[in-house]
Write a protein that holds these residues in place. Structure first.
Motif, PDB file in Angstrom:
ATOM      1  N   LEU A 105      -6.733  -1.300  -2.708  1.00 54.95           N
ATOM      2  CA  LEU A 105      -8.119  -1.274  -2.230  1.00 54.95           C
ATOM      3  C   LEU A 105      -8.936  -0.222  -2.966  1.00 54.95           C
TER       4      LEU A 105
ATOM      5  N   LEU B 293      -1.125  -1.011  -0.152  1.00 49.99           N
ATOM      6  CA  LEU B 293      -2.381  -1.728   0.067  1.00 49.99           C
ATOM      7  C   LEU B 293      -3.587  -0.812  -0.127  1.00 49.99           C
ATOM      8  N   LEU B 294      -3.475   0.427   0.353  1.00 54.60           N
ATOM      9  CA  LEU B 294      -4.555   1.403   0.149  1.00 54.60           C
ATOM     10  C   LEU B 294      -4.805   1.638  -1.335  1.00 54.60           C
TER      11      LEU B 294
ATOM     12  N   VAL C 200      -7.531  -1.656   5.785  1.00 52.11           N
ATOM     13  CA  VAL C 200      -6.142  -2.013   5.495  1.00 52.11           C
ATOM     14  C   VAL C 200      -5.679  -3.196   6.351  1.00 52.11           C
TER      15      VAL C 200
ATOM     16  N   ASP D 115      -9.014   7.510   3.863  1.00 50.21           N
ATOM     17  CA  ASP D 115      -8.305   6.227   3.901  1.00 50.21           C
ATOM     18  C   ASP D 115      -8.815   5.352   5.038  1.00 50.21           C
TER      19      ASP D 115
ATOM     20  N   ARG E  24      -4.492  -6.779   5.009  1.00 52.68           N
ATOM     21  CA  ARG E  24      -3.177  -7.336   5.338  1.00 52.68           C
ATOM     22  C   ARG E  24      -3.332  -8.778   5.820  1.00 52.68           C
TER      23      ARG E  24
ATOM     24  N   ASP F  40       1.378  -0.138   3.803  1.00 61.29           N
ATOM     25  CA  ASP F  40       0.011   0.381   3.890  1.00 61.29           C
ATOM     26  C   ASP F  40      -0.381   1.264   2.709  1.00 61.29           C
ATOM     27  N   ASP F  41       0.519   2.124   2.250  1.00 62.18           N
ATOM     28  CA  ASP F  41       0.187   2.982   1.103  1.00 62.18           C
ATOM     29  C   ASP F  41      -0.085   2.154  -0.147  1.00 62.18           C
TER      30      ASP F  41
END
Length: 199
Positions: free
Chosen positions: A43, A39-40, A16, A11, A20, A36-37
């Motif tokens: 991505l 967004l990951l 990230v 990751d 953001r 974040d999870d």
């Protein structure tokens, strides 16, 4: 032919914080990492979609290629690029018996579009009847985000933002990719010069 991913990238290889900022999400409220999870996930989905569209592996990782029959007795094309190393070539017979080829029997012929596993001698070793060859290799344009070409990095951010923005949309066409992304990745797409030219 069957391609399998045998290792993944961490990751930490994905931007990230930059994503953001790209989305103009608020910061400094004690909840900066809350999404974040999510967004990951976007991505990773964007990286996968661009890799599928271009045939290029963006972030380096390991793969295994299973081949039942050589396309050409002297060289076998890899289905993705760029290939940076071949770790092993193994011939597997119908009973599961394995023979690991000596590294001197083959070599990697790098290419931006179609890298090849090439015989050092006249021909690649014969694949056993009802068996297959298993080729372990590493492919990737960069080991982390910072090593990617700027246009591909921007394409990933744009596509991930598109996924984020339309995450509840169900009526978009299958395979929909925004024009900005398409134009950024166009020069990386694999060229097809004739029937059977590229597997």
């Amino acid at each position: 032919m069957m391609l399998s991913e045998v290792s993944s990238y961490a990751d930490a290889a994905l931007p990230v914080a930059q994503f953001r900022t790209h989305l103009r999400l608020g910061s400094g409220f004690g909840e900066d990492g809350l999404q974040d999870d999510l967004l990951l996930g976007f991505l990773r989905a964007a990286v996968a979609a661009i890799e599928a569209r271009t045939g290029k592996v963006l972030i380096a990782r390991g793969f295994s290629l299973r081949v039942e029959e050589w396309l050409d007795g002297m060289a076998e094309p890899f289905p993705v690029a760029p290939v940076t190393a071949v770790s092993a070539v193994v011939l597997v017979d119908a009973e599961g018996g394995e023979v690991v080829l000596e590294a001197g029997a083959y070599r990697l012929e790098p290419d931006a579009q179609v890298p090849l596993l090439r015989s050092v001698g006249v021909l690649l070793p014969t694949i056993p009847t009802d068996g297959y060859a298993r080729i372990g290799f590493t492919a990737g344009m960069a080991v982390d985000w910072g090593g990617l070409p700027a246009d591909l990095g921007q394409a990933v951010l744009l596509l991930a933002a598109h996924y984020y923005e339309y995450r509840d949309e169900t009526s978009l066409a299958v395979g929909c990719m925004p024009f900005g992304v398409t134009s950024l990745i166009e020069r990386y797409r694999r060229m097809r010069l004739g029937l059977g030219a590229v597997r």
